[in-house]
Scaffold this motif. Structure first.
Motif, PDB file in Angstrom:
ATOM      1  N   ALA A 125      37.691  38.904  34.736  1.00 30.17           N
ATOM      2  CA  ALA A 125      38.988  38.983  34.055  1.00 30.17           C
ATOM      3  C   ALA A 125      39.428  40.444  33.975  1.00 30.17           C
ATOM      4  N   VAL A 126      40.633  40.708  34.420  1.00 25.43           N
ATOM      5  CA  VAL A 126      41.161  42.068  34.424  1.00 25.43           C
ATOM      6  C   VAL A 126      41.413  42.520  32.987  1.00 25.43           C
ATOM      7  N   GLN A 127      40.870  43.692  32.656  1.00 21.90           N
ATOM      8  CA  GLN A 127      41.039  44.262  31.327  1.00 21.90           C
ATOM      9  C   GLN A 127      42.098  45.361  31.315  1.00 21.90           C
ATOM     10  N   GLN A 128      42.119  46.167  32.387  1.00 25.15           N
ATOM     11  CA  GLN A 128      43.062  47.284  32.496  1.00 25.15           C
ATOM     12  C   GLN A 128      43.324  47.557  33.967  1.00 25.15           C
ATOM     13  N   THR A 129      44.462  48.167  34.235  1.00 24.74           N
ATOM     14  CA  THR A 129      44.753  48.689  35.563  1.00 24.74           C
ATOM     15  C   THR A 129      45.322  50.086  35.396  1.00 24.74           C
ATOM     16  N   TYR A 130      44.723  51.024  36.089  1.00 18.58           N
ATOM     17  CA  TYR A 130      45.175  52.413  36.064  1.00 18.58           C
ATOM     18  C   TYR A 130      45.986  52.660  37.330  1.00 18.58           C
ATOM     19  N   VAL A 131      47.212  53.141  37.169  1.00 17.05           N
ATOM     20  CA  VAL A 131      48.042  53.495  38.315  1.00 17.05           C
ATOM     21  C   VAL A 131      48.692  54.849  38.064  1.00 17.05           C
ATOM     22  N   ALA A 132      48.454  55.777  38.963  1.00 11.88           N
ATOM     23  CA  ALA A 132      49.079  57.108  38.971  1.00 11.88           C
ATOM     24  C   ALA A 132      49.457  57.627  37.584  1.00 11.88           C
ATOM     25  N   GLY A 133      48.460  57.870  36.756  1.00 12.84           N
ATOM     26  CA  GLY A 133      48.699  58.474  35.458  1.00 12.84           C
ATOM     27  C   GLY A 133      49.039  57.514  34.330  1.00 12.84           C
ATOM     28  N   ALA A 134      49.039  56.216  34.593  1.00 10.34           N
ATOM     29  CA  ALA A 134      49.367  55.235  33.545  1.00 10.34           C
ATOM     30  C   ALA A 134      48.272  54.174  33.479  1.00 10.34           C
ATOM     31  N   THR A 135      48.210  53.485  32.359  1.00 18.48           N
ATOM     32  CA  THR A 135      47.283  52.385  32.169  1.00 18.48           C
ATOM     33  C   THR A 135      48.085  51.160  31.746  1.00 18.48           C
ATOM     34  N   THR A 136      47.795  50.026  32.375  1.00 18.66           N
ATOM     35  CA  THR A 136      48.468  48.784  31.978  1.00 18.66           C
ATOM     36  C   THR A 136      47.462  47.793  31.449  1.00 18.66           C
ATOM     37  N   PRO A 144      45.403  59.839  44.843  1.00 21.03           N
ATOM     38  CA  PRO A 144      46.035  60.017  43.535  1.00 21.03           C
ATOM     39  C   PRO A 144      46.861  58.825  43.061  1.00 21.03           C
ATOM     40  N   ALA A 145      47.367  58.006  43.961  1.00 20.78           N
ATOM     41  CA  ALA A 145      48.243  56.903  43.566  1.00 20.78           C
ATOM     42  C   ALA A 145      47.575  55.526  43.644  1.00 20.78           C
ATOM     43  N   ALA A 146      46.315  55.450  44.020  1.00 22.74           N
ATOM     44  CA  ALA A 146      45.645  54.150  44.168  1.00 22.74           C
ATOM     45  C   ALA A 146      45.484  53.458  42.816  1.00 22.74           C
ATOM     46  N   ALA A 147      45.682  52.163  42.811  1.00 24.49           N
ATOM     47  CA  ALA A 147      45.440  51.372  41.602  1.00 24.49           C
ATOM     48  C   ALA A 147      43.936  51.243  41.385  1.00 24.49           C
ATOM     49  N   VAL A 148      43.508  51.348  40.132  1.00 18.85           N
ATOM     50  CA  VAL A 148      42.105  51.160  39.764  1.00 18.85           C
ATOM     51  C   VAL A 148      42.061  50.018  38.758  1.00 18.85           C
ATOM     52  N   ILE A 149      41.448  48.932  39.160  1.00 13.94           N
ATOM     53  CA  ILE A 149      41.378  47.719  38.347  1.00 13.94           C
ATOM     54  C   ILE A 149      40.049  47.691  37.617  1.00 13.94           C
ATOM     55  N   VAL A 150      40.082  47.466  36.320  1.00 15.27           N
ATOM     56  CA  VAL A 150      38.870  47.353  35.516  1.00 15.27           C
ATOM     57  C   VAL A 150      38.780  45.902  35.048  1.00 15.27           C
ATOM     58  N   ALA A 151      37.647  45.270  35.354  1.00 11.20           N
ATOM     59  CA  ALA A 151      37.444  43.867  34.988  1.00 11.20           C
ATOM     60  C   ALA A 151      36.139  43.728  34.222  1.00 11.20           C
ATOM     61  N   GLU A 172      43.414  52.541  49.115  1.00 11.14           N
ATOM     62  CA  GLU A 172      44.568  51.774  48.624  1.00 11.14           C
ATOM     63  C   GLU A 172      44.339  51.305  47.202  1.00 11.14           C
ATOM     64  N   ALA A 173      43.105  50.867  46.911  1.00 15.06           N
ATOM     65  CA  ALA A 173      42.806  50.297  45.600  1.00 15.06           C
ATOM     66  C   ALA A 173      41.315  50.356  45.331  1.00 15.06           C
ATOM     67  N   ALA A 174      40.972  50.250  44.054  1.00 13.22           N
ATOM     68  CA  ALA A 174      39.578  50.244  43.622  1.00 13.22           C
ATOM     69  C   ALA A 174      39.431  49.262  42.480  1.00 13.22           C
TER      70      ALA A 174
END
Length: 121
Positions: free
Chosen positions: A110-121, A98-105, A74-76
């Motif tokens: 503190a969350v720096q980035q979140t990768y979701v299905a081909g995008a980065t937020t 392929p669609a799991a959110a990947v959170i980078v902290a 579901e998530a990483a």
């Protein structure tokens, strides 16, 4: 970790960030990671840097989930000082989910980035 540090994460995602921080701190590794499978189980790991085996923390956490029979993810989350998530780490998650959110902290959680299905937020 405050809600603003978590970047508005839901409690389950905040939990895997905390677990990733703990894995990193416990071992003193370069990275710590945690994944949540589709059954709600979590798996944690830290960077593996042996002469004969090298795995990023996220690769190791995905491997732990797969070897335990996880049907999907579901998530990483990964805690790192790196500026961006490396391709091999993201690829390990995408191979299984392929669609799991990947959170980078960062080390503070503190969350720096979140990768979701081909995008980065």
């Amino acid at each position: 970790m405050s809600a603003s540090d978590r970047g508005g994460l839901d409690p389950e995602d905040a939990k895997i960030v905390t677990l990733a921080r703990s894995a990193r701190a416990r071992t003193g590794a370069a990275e710590g990671a945690a994944v949540r499978d589709t059954d709600g189980r979590t798996y944690t790991a830290a960077t593996v840097a042996l002469p004969s085996l090298r795995l990023t923390a996220l690769q190791a956490a995905v491997a732990a989930a797969v070897s335990s029979g996880a049907p999907g993810l579901e998530a990483a989350a990964v805690v790192t000082d790196a500026d961006a998530l490396d391709v091999a780490s993201l690829g390990a998650v995408r191979d299984l989910a392929p669609a799991a959110a990947v959170i980078v902290a960062d080390a503070s959680g503190a969350v720096q980035q979140t990768y979701v299905a081909g995008a980065t937020t």
